[in-house]
Design an enzyme around this catalytic site. Sequence first.
Site, PDB file in Angstrom:
ATOM      1  N   HIS A  70      33.578  25.165  54.970  1.00 10.49           N
ATOM      2  CA  HIS A  70      35.017  24.950  55.056  1.00 10.49           C
ATOM      3  C   HIS A  70      35.492  25.391  56.435  1.00 10.49           C
ATOM      4  O   HIS A  70      34.951  26.344  56.984  1.00 10.49           O
ATOM      5  CB  HIS A  70      35.749  25.753  53.972  1.00 10.49           C
ATOM      6  CG  HIS A  70      37.132  25.268  53.727  1.00 10.49           C
ATOM      7  ND1 HIS A  70      38.199  25.677  54.492  1.00 10.49           N
ATOM      8  CD2 HIS A  70      37.613  24.369  52.835  1.00 10.49           C
ATOM      9  CE1 HIS A  70      39.282  25.057  54.062  1.00 10.49           C
ATOM     10  NE2 HIS A  70      38.958  24.252  53.062  1.00 10.49           N
TER      11      HIS A  70
ATOM     12  N   ASP B 146      35.575  21.514  46.225  1.00  8.75           N
ATOM     13  CA  ASP B 146      35.047  20.257  45.704  1.00  8.75           C
ATOM     14  C   ASP B 146      33.683  20.374  45.050  1.00  8.75           C
ATOM     15  O   ASP B 146      33.204  19.425  44.440  1.00  8.75           O
ATOM     16  CB  ASP B 146      34.957  19.225  46.841  1.00  8.75           C
ATOM     17  CG  ASP B 146      36.329  18.734  47.231  1.00  8.75           C
ATOM     18  OD1 ASP B 146      37.177  18.663  46.335  1.00  8.75           O
ATOM     19  OD2 ASP B 146      36.544  18.447  48.413  1.00  8.75           O
TER      20      ASP B 146
END
Length: 428
Positions: free
Chosen positions: A307, A364
Amino acid sequence: MSEKATITLEGKNFELPVITGTENEKAIDITKLRDLTGYITLDSGYKNTGATISQITYLDGETGILRYRGYPIEQLAEKSSFLEVAYLLIYGTLPTTDQFDDFSKKITRHTLIHEDMKRFYEAFPKKAHPMAVLASMLCTLSTFYPESQQTNRPWEEVETTVHRLLAKISTISAWAYKNSVGHPVVYPQNKYNYVENFLNMMFSMPTEQYEIDPVIVQALDKLLILHADHEQNCSASTVRMVGSSHANLYSSVSAGAIALWGPLHGGANQEVIEMLQKIQADGGNYKKWVEKAKDKNDSFKLMGFGHRVYKNFDPRAKIIKKACDDVLNKLGINDPILDLAKQLEEVALNDQYFVERKLYPNVDFYSGIIYKAIGIPTEMFTVMFAMGRLPGWIAQWKEMIAAKEPIGRPRQIYTGETERNYVPIAKR
Ligand code: ACO
């Protein structure tokens, strides 16, 4: 004395103001940098650049904190509802009972879409990705409500656009799915709440009424909350950038949906499941795929890992992992994909490559497994993300317009040819 940053350029010192946020985040204010020095800053991917001052969402990637309007995501995910969170993001405070009832009623009232919009669905190829349909339809709404194109409308008028968007996105999304499988669309029904209505439009058939399971409603509501905002990410920044030219709200969020679709952003949830299915079909040797992800000569990446801002853990991933276990248990589903995801996570989290680069599972990594368990087809995963993110996009757009932010227009350092004379084609 207020803090200043001193920058030395060509032997001269320049002082720049330092700005401190309420959570003690610091920024060097370079608004006047070019005027003062003739220099600009260069920051590919905006890794160090604050594009705005915002009061909506706070996140600290180092310690894994995420708060909407000050409220921890863990509390909101456990105790709130998606519509309440949408209200919180857009209006800045939690609603009273009256405010919430009014807000919910208005959203329920606007769920129908114009009958003429059905003809657009008929024109899309059956294979059309539902994200393409969603983004097109969000923009198409502006053609049905042309008054939305006027700038400087009072907030009371813009508010109707906000209600329409929040209401119609679930109808538009469910119909995109129905169209892709060649089934008749199901109309919204006022007796249902937000999530129930969406599930009914997705799964009811003329031949069989879909039975709404509260376990599924709760899981989906939680997922929508977890995706509702994430400060200046790629899609929110796109919404603000497009909106800064005073493009209407429908078109601005349509652009946000397109930005979200990419596999490095919201499109990753679809890619995660496809990756897990591929590993399973390949014999389930997840260690081999971890090695592939580490190999710089191999373009394969571990989807759902890494991320831009979370360098410790993604608090949303923690909540989703637990929710995933709960939902599968309650529904009595034993999905080998979940076991594979857990094994993959375990190996990656203990591997030097991932540890050194601070690569952790993101939101996700597990969301797709829940979507799959509740019957949402893979191609709809990013659409689900967009439905969740819509209140965040709206809040970001609203804040940007209220602050009268100037049009977004970055600069560049040009490294192309210097001036040269045109040569006619025959002489080249
Ligand atoms: N698998 C393998 N290696 C990775 C991964 C991954 N998933 N993610 C990052 N790396 C490596 C990079 O190759 C790079 O290695 P290097 O330093 O040896 O060159 C290092 O880790 C840093 O990664 P960057 O790509 O520079 O980090 P950036 O902040 O630009 O990208 C991103 C973040 C796009 C999320 C990236 O981690 C990625 O592509 N992940 C997979 C896609 C994904 O899951 N996206 C969803 C993000 S969450 C969301 O948008 C909702």
